[in-house]
Enzyme design. Sequence first.
Site, PDB file in Angstrom:
ATOM      1  N   GLU A 245      -5.552  -2.126  -0.563  1.00 36.24           N
ATOM      2  CA  GLU A 245      -5.126  -3.262  -1.377  1.00 36.24           C
ATOM      3  C   GLU A 245      -6.287  -3.617  -2.278  1.00 36.24           C
ATOM      4  O   GLU A 245      -7.456  -3.466  -1.905  1.00 36.24           O
ATOM      5  CB  GLU A 245      -4.755  -4.459  -0.483  1.00 36.24           C
ATOM      6  CG  GLU A 245      -4.300  -5.710  -1.238  1.00 36.24           C
ATOM      7  CD  GLU A 245      -3.113  -5.490  -2.220  1.00 36.24           C
ATOM      8  OE1 GLU A 245      -3.260  -4.703  -3.185  1.00 36.24           O
ATOM      9  OE2 GLU A 245      -2.078  -6.119  -2.015  1.00 36.24           O
TER      10      GLU A 245
ATOM     11  N   HIS B  72       0.804   0.379  -8.539  1.00 39.21           N
ATOM     12  CA  HIS B  72       0.839   0.936  -7.184  1.00 39.21           C
ATOM     13  C   HIS B  72       1.562   2.285  -7.101  1.00 39.21           C
ATOM     14  O   HIS B  72       2.563   2.481  -7.782  1.00 39.21           O
ATOM     15  CB  HIS B  72       1.600  -0.018  -6.267  1.00 39.21           C
ATOM     16  CG  HIS B  72       0.957  -1.353  -6.072  1.00 39.21           C
ATOM     17  ND1 HIS B  72      -0.374  -1.529  -5.778  1.00 39.21           N
ATOM     18  CD2 HIS B  72       1.483  -2.618  -6.108  1.00 39.21           C
ATOM     19  CE1 HIS B  72      -0.636  -2.809  -5.636  1.00 39.21           C
ATOM     20  NE2 HIS B  72       0.462  -3.505  -5.851  1.00 39.21           N
TER      21      HIS B  72
ATOM     22  N   SER C  17       0.401  -2.284   0.688  1.00 41.12           N
ATOM     23  CA  SER C  17       0.776  -3.703   0.648  1.00 41.12           C
ATOM     24  C   SER C  17       2.290  -3.912   0.732  1.00 41.12           C
ATOM     25  O   SER C  17       2.758  -5.037   0.830  1.00 41.12           O
ATOM     26  CB  SER C  17       0.258  -4.352  -0.638  1.00 41.12           C
ATOM     27  OG  SER C  17       1.050  -3.984  -1.749  1.00 41.12           O
TER      28      SER C  17
ATOM     29  N   ALA D 204      -1.465 -13.533 -10.016  1.00 41.77           N
ATOM     30  CA  ALA D 204      -1.069 -14.810  -9.467  1.00 41.77           C
ATOM     31  C   ALA D 204      -2.334 -15.613  -9.166  1.00 41.77           C
ATOM     32  O   ALA D 204      -3.309 -15.063  -8.676  1.00 41.77           O
ATOM     33  CB  ALA D 204      -0.258 -14.609  -8.177  1.00 41.77           C
TER      34      ALA D 204
ATOM     35  N   LYS E  57      -4.897  -1.225 -11.715  1.00 45.28           N
ATOM     36  CA  LYS E  57      -5.592  -1.492 -10.447  1.00 45.28           C
ATOM     37  C   LYS E  57      -4.675  -1.310  -9.250  1.00 45.28           C
ATOM     38  O   LYS E  57      -3.458  -1.231  -9.405  1.00 45.28           O
ATOM     39  CB  LYS E  57      -6.156  -2.917 -10.464  1.00 45.28           C
ATOM     40  CG  LYS E  57      -5.087  -3.978 -10.525  1.00 45.28           C
ATOM     41  CD  LYS E  57      -5.726  -5.350 -10.505  1.00 45.28           C
ATOM     42  CE  LYS E  57      -4.688  -6.428 -10.531  1.00 45.28           C
ATOM     43  NZ  LYS E  57      -3.765  -6.406  -9.377  1.00 45.28           N
TER      44      LYS E  57
ATOM     45  N   ASP F 173      -2.118  -9.148 -14.803  1.00 46.80           N
ATOM     46  CA  ASP F 173      -0.825  -8.762 -14.217  1.00 46.80           C
ATOM     47  C   ASP F 173       0.416  -9.487 -14.740  1.00 46.80           C
ATOM     48  O   ASP F 173       1.266  -9.914 -13.935  1.00 46.80           O
ATOM     49  CB  ASP F 173      -0.899  -8.913 -12.681  1.00 46.80           C
ATOM     50  CG  ASP F 173      -1.990  -8.072 -12.064  1.00 46.80           C
ATOM     51  OD1 ASP F 173      -2.740  -7.418 -12.807  1.00 46.80           O
ATOM     52  OD2 ASP F 173      -2.118  -8.070 -10.823  1.00 46.80           O
TER      53      ASP F 173
ATOM     54  N   ASP G  46      -1.033  -4.341 -12.090  1.00 48.54           N
ATOM     55  CA  ASP G  46      -0.875  -3.842 -10.745  1.00 48.54           C
ATOM     56  C   ASP G  46      -0.170  -2.494 -10.909  1.00 48.54           C
ATOM     57  O   ASP G  46       0.852  -2.413 -11.602  1.00 48.54           O
ATOM     58  CB  ASP G  46       0.028  -4.846  -9.998  1.00 48.54           C
ATOM     59  CG  ASP G  46      -0.376  -5.077  -8.573  1.00 48.54           C
ATOM     60  OD1 ASP G  46      -1.533  -4.802  -8.208  1.00 48.54           O
ATOM     61  OD2 ASP G  46       0.479  -5.573  -7.794  1.00 48.54           O
TER      62      ASP G  46
ATOM     63  N   HIS H 170       6.660  -3.491  -5.392  1.00 53.84           N
ATOM     64  CA  HIS H 170       6.564  -4.077  -6.735  1.00 53.84           C
ATOM     65  C   HIS H 170       5.586  -3.250  -7.568  1.00 53.84           C
ATOM     66  O   HIS H 170       4.698  -2.588  -7.021  1.00 53.84           O
ATOM     67  CB  HIS H 170       6.081  -5.537  -6.663  1.00 53.84           C
ATOM     68  CG  HIS H 170       4.717  -5.654  -6.065  1.00 53.84           C
ATOM     69  ND1 HIS H 170       4.501  -5.655  -4.701  1.00 53.84           N
ATOM     70  CD2 HIS H 170       3.483  -5.729  -6.624  1.00 53.84           C
ATOM     71  CE1 HIS H 170       3.208  -5.737  -4.455  1.00 53.84           C
ATOM     72  NE2 HIS H 170       2.552  -5.768  -5.616  1.00 53.84           N
TER      73      HIS H 170
ATOM     74  N   CYS I 207      -4.401 -12.340  -7.440  1.00 52.48           N
ATOM     75  CA  CYS I 207      -5.193 -11.497  -8.351  1.00 52.48           C
ATOM     76  C   CYS I 207      -6.049 -12.294  -9.334  1.00 52.48           C
ATOM     77  O   CYS I 207      -7.139 -11.853  -9.687  1.00 52.48           O
ATOM     78  CB  CYS I 207      -4.280 -10.508  -9.056  1.00 52.48           C
ATOM     79  SG  CYS I 207      -3.637  -9.281  -7.868  1.00 52.48           S
TER      80      CYS I 207
HETATM   81  C1  VGL Z   1      -0.442  -9.675  -6.856  1.00 53.51           C
HETATM   82  C2  VGL Z   1       0.661  -9.844  -4.853  1.00 53.51           C
HETATM   83  C3  VGL Z   1       0.719  -8.479  -4.746  1.00 53.51           C
HETATM   84  C4  VGL Z   1      -1.047 -10.350  -8.036  1.00 53.51           C
HETATM   85  C5  VGL Z   1      -0.392  -8.305  -6.760  1.00 53.51           C
HETATM   86  O1  VGL Z   1      -1.055  -9.761  -9.148  1.00 53.51           O
HETATM   87  O2  VGL Z   1      -1.543 -11.503  -7.868  1.00 53.51           O
HETATM   88  N1  VGL Z   1       0.081 -10.428  -5.901  1.00 53.51           N
HETATM   89  N2  VGL Z   1       0.185  -7.724  -5.708  1.00 53.51           N
HETATM   90 ZN    ZN Z   2       0.517  -5.654  -5.806  1.00 55.20          ZN
END
Ligand code: VGL
Ligand code: ZN
Length: 191
Positions: A108, A59, A65, A136, A101, A15, A57, A76, A140
């Site tokens: 989620e 979405h 989420s 993060a 993903k 990500d 990510d 996001h 993730c």
């Molecule tokens: C993530 C928060 C929401 C990540 C993804 O990639 O860690 N964190 N969506």
């Molecule tokens: Zn996300």
Amino acid sequence: MKLSVVKNSALIIVDVQVDFCEGGSLPVEGCTSIIPKINDYVKLFTEAQATIVASRDWHPENHISFTTRGGPWPPHCVKGSKGAEFHPNLKLPKEAIIISKATEPDQEAYSAFENTNLHYVLTLKKVKRVFICGIATDYCVKATALDALKLGYETIVLTDAIAGVNKQTSEEALKQLLKEGAILATKEDIT
Ligand code: VGL
Ligand code: ZN
């Protein structure tokens, strides 16, 4: 400790997207500074003819989420938007395998293995050892590494190329990963 990037290794870049970096809608501290490190890893893995995977990510606009649906995160990485693009500083080779993903509105999914074909692809390529970096640490990256361990991969987390949302939960995530059998390593450990 010395770890080698053998041919049946994969680099999984989690990500590294515009929205998670400075100026994005969910910026993660340290995001921009890990990108040159990730590019160094990409070079190393390319030279070793190893597999390179980049997850994103991805979405739908009404993802569960999002705060707009009572979730924890500001909107996001909406698929197809500028914020969902890979960060422009990230140098992905054309052979990189892209894994989208968290594409289902009502689900989620932090792990790059969850509801994707990542395990299938790695199995086809006979990958046994995965090196994980990106964003993060506490979400993730953690979920992806835990799934990799469960699926039986030798799992290495590249601690000089990850960034977390929160300092404490990121430290806890690394502790948990160690306990579950992950190896923590940096560039100096890799040959
Ligand atoms: C993530 C928060 C929401 C990540 C993804 O990639 O860690 N964190 N969506
Ligand atoms: Zn996300």
